[in-house]
Write an enzyme that holds these catalytic residues in place. Structure first.
Site, short mmCIF file in Angstrom:
data_model
loop_
_atom_site.label_atom_id
_atom_site.label_comp_id
_atom_site.label_asym_id
_atom_site.label_seq_id
_atom_site.Cartn_x
_atom_site.Cartn_y
_atom_site.Cartn_z
N ASP A 12 126.67 100.49 -4.56
CA ASP A 12 127.16 101.88 -4.41
C ASP A 12 126.03 102.90 -4.34
OD1 ASP A 12 129.77 100.85 -4.71
OD2 ASP A 12 129.55 100.95 -6.89
N GLU A 13 124.89 102.50 -3.84
CA GLU A 13 123.75 103.42 -3.77
C GLU A 13 123.83 104.35 -2.55
OE1 GLU A 13 123.35 100.06 -3.73
OE2 GLU A 13 122.22 99.45 -5.50
N GLY A 14 124.77 104.05 -1.65
CA GLY A 14 124.87 104.84 -0.42
C GLY A 14 124.28 104.10 0.78
N ASN A 37 134.48 92.11 -1.25
CA ASN A 37 134.59 92.55 -2.65
C ASN A 37 133.90 93.88 -2.93
OD1 ASN A 37 132.24 91.11 -2.06
ND2 ASN A 37 131.86 90.67 -4.21
N HIS A 40 131.70 99.99 1.71
CA HIS A 40 130.80 101.05 2.12
C HIS A 40 131.67 102.22 2.50
CE1 HIS A 40 127.33 98.64 2.38
NE2 HIS A 40 127.73 97.92 3.39
N THR A 127 136.66 91.62 -8.64
CA THR A 127 137.57 92.40 -7.80
C THR A 127 138.71 91.52 -7.27
OG1 THR A 127 136.22 91.94 -5.84
CG2 THR A 127 135.76 93.99 -7.02
N THR A 237 126.98 88.93 -8.73
CA THR A 237 127.87 88.45 -7.69
C THR A 237 127.47 87.01 -7.34
OG1 THR A 237 128.96 89.05 -5.62
CG2 THR A 237 126.56 89.35 -5.70
N GLY A 303 139.08 101.57 -6.33
CA GLY A 303 139.46 102.87 -6.86
C GLY A 303 139.09 103.03 -8.33
P1 GDP Z 1 127.33 101.76 -0.64
O1 GDP Z 1 128.28 100.71 -1.08
O2 GDP Z 1 125.93 101.50 -1.12
O3 GDP Z 1 127.40 102.09 0.80
O4 GDP Z 1 127.72 103.08 -1.40
P2 GDP Z 1 129.09 103.88 -1.38
O5 GDP Z 1 129.93 103.59 -0.23
O6 GDP Z 1 129.68 103.80 -2.73
O7 GDP Z 1 128.48 105.33 -1.14
C1 GDP Z 1 128.42 106.23 -2.11
C2 GDP Z 1 129.21 107.47 -1.81
O8 GDP Z 1 128.29 108.49 -1.71
C3 GDP Z 1 130.00 107.53 -0.52
O9 GDP Z 1 131.19 108.23 -0.79
C4 GDP Z 1 129.11 108.29 0.44
O10 GDP Z 1 129.83 109.03 1.41
C5 GDP Z 1 128.44 109.21 -0.48
N1 GDP Z 1 127.08 109.58 -0.15
C6 GDP Z 1 126.09 108.85 0.44
N2 GDP Z 1 124.95 109.57 0.50
C7 GDP Z 1 125.23 110.76 -0.08
C8 GDP Z 1 124.45 111.93 -0.37
O11 GDP Z 1 123.27 111.99 -0.10
N3 GDP Z 1 125.10 112.96 -1.00
C9 GDP Z 1 126.40 112.90 -1.35
N4 GDP Z 1 126.94 113.95 -1.97
N5 GDP Z 1 127.16 111.83 -1.11
C10 GDP Z 1 126.58 110.78 -0.50
#
Ligand code: GDP
Length: 424
Positions: A12-14, A37, A40, A127, A237, A303
């Site tokens: 969940d790092e983005g 599981n 993004h 999950t 995992t 969720g």
């Molecule tokens: P992933 O599994 O590593 O891709 O991470 P997630 O899908 O959980 O992404 C994290 C959340 O942060 C998502 O809702 C993205 O839209 C959001 N997100 C990503 N980068 C940024 C950012 O720089 N700022 C903000 N506010 N949200 C971000």
């Protein structure tokens, strides 16, 4: 040129956003591990999407998306995802599925749920996507490989063997309904129909693409600390989350991976059980969770409310090191703009001694966080496109963390959109 986008921490790092952004200059995007599981979240001109199985490149018509051999292929989920993006107006993606990928079966998901139920309070917080039972079977050599769908004789014999073995557990350990070889065979034939148009030798496809000088991106799921070898075992995992595994899970030579972009979030979050040293609780955590990500830190797949914490330099330094990071993408920094002061975990105290090296789980359980406090910048940094235009305290936060983790922060994400990025 092959690049990997991977996570430094608990996921969940983005990564989804960074992959989506890099996809603009990418010809081929490959998922190389994991399954349905984790998700993004991607926001683009078609809308907001939570993808679990499809690579993030599916929104561009110039990219080919590959489900590599290392993935736990969940065919019904893959299908639903393709349908859901098409419903929102996205053109049919160019999708290839490895003939060496193995399939998640419905009994894998059931076993996941039964095991969680059996373990009760001691569960792993799965999950229930069948990932652990799937990989167990793969390595026990009783999994079903896509290529085997084309050998019905072999399948008929194999479903007998698998059903017999599964039924011992279903009857005696879980006390649940048994499965029959016939229903397994029918399930497989249904999967064959669904997947047939996409199946190919993706390793050969990638070999040719590399020869032609195409840009290839390996998209990791979860992060270093969830790796079965190098993570917080057993709260990990079941497939390797490291860029190094990208070579195996995509079927390319390891020396072809030239860039490893490791994604680090500006604060910490985790889902599921397991030690989380810099975790925070109560109102402090609730506020960060509410403001975090894009619309709150809640799991894209489940969720579930994510556990929250301050940035952890010890975990992130280790996470970046295990990935073999060539550059860090530092994300979700805009979210911290509300804080007067921002604590950063710079060490772990274990047995009265402070360390900055991430230990094995046994010692991790004893670790207490050592915090240093930095000044906040108290403003909205969204919309800024140049590093020098960031507030001084914000740059200080970035540079402090960069020094502690020892890897260069090359990109800063200050919003969820594709254009919310600052290159250094
Ligand atoms: P992933 O599994 O590593 O891709 O991470 P997630 O899908 O959980 O992404 C994290 C959340 O942060 C998502 O809702 C993205 O839209 C959001 N997100 C990503 N980068 C940024 C950012 O720089 N700022 C903000 N506010 N949200 C971000």
């Amino acid at each position: 040129m092959v690049k990997a986008v991977v996570g430094a921490n608990w996921g969940d790092e983005g990564k989804g956003k960074i992959t989506d952004m890099l996809a603009r200059e990418t010809d081929i995007i490959v998922r190389f591990q994991g399954g349905a599981n984790a998700g993004h979240t991607i926001i683009n001109n078609y809308g907001k999407f939570a993808l679990h199985t499809l690579p993030s490149g599916v929104f561009y018509d110039h990219t080919t998306s590959i489900i590599g051999n290392g993935v736990a292929l969940d065919i019904p989920v893959l299908f639903k995802e393709v349908q859901s993006i098409r419903e929102k107006g996205v053109p049919m993606p160019k999708l290839l599925v490895s003939d060496r990928a193995q399939m998640v079966m419905s009994y894998h998901k059931n076993f996941d749920a039964y095991e969680e139920e059996r373990l009760g309070g001691k569960s792993f917080g799965s999950t229930k996507s069948g990932i652990a039972p799937f990989y167990s079977d793969k390595y026990a050599k009783i999994g079903f490989q896509v290529s085997e769908l084309y050998d019905e004789e072999l399948l008929k014999e194999k479903v007998e063997r698998v059903a017999a073995q599964k039924n011992v557990l279903l009857e005696h350990l879980y006390h649940k309904p048994l499965i029959t070889p016939e229903e397994l065979f029918d399930e497989l034939m249904e999967y064959k129909k669904m997947i047939e148009p996409f199946v190919c030798d993706t390793a050969l496809f990638l070999h040719n693409a590399i020869k032609e000088g195409k840009n290839i991106l390996l998209e990791g799921q979860l992060g270093s600390l969830k790796d079965p070898d190098h993570g917080i075992y057993p709260m990990v995992t079941s497939s390797s989350t490291l860029a190094g595994f990208g070579a195996v899970g995509a079927g390319i030579p390891p020396y072809e991976i030239q860039e490893i972009v490791t994604v680090c979030k500006a604060y910490s979050s985790a889902v599921g059980a397991g030690v989380f040293v810099s975790e925070i609780f109560g109102e402090e955590a609730d506020e960060l969770r509410r403001r975090g990500g894009d619309g709150g830190e809640f799991g894209a797949t489940t969720g579930r409310a994510r556990r929250m914490g301050w940035f952890d330099c010890v975990a992130s330094k280790y996470g970046c090191r295990m990935q073999g990071t060539t550059g860090v993408a530092f994300t979700v920094l805009d979210v911290l703009g509300y804080l007067d002061e921002i604590p950063v975990c710079t060490g772990y105290e274990i047995d009265g001694e402070v360390t900055t090296e991430f230990p094995t789980t046994r010692l991790l359980k004893q670790a207490k966080p050592v915090f240093e406090t930095l000044q906040g910048w108290k403003c909205d940094i969204r919309g800024i496109r140049e590093y020098e235009k960031l507030p001084k305290n914000c740059r200080r936060y970035i540079e402090f963390i960069e020094e502690k983790i020892g890897f260069p922060i090359m990109m800063i994400s200050n919003g969820p959109g594709r254009e919310d990025i600052i290159y250094r």
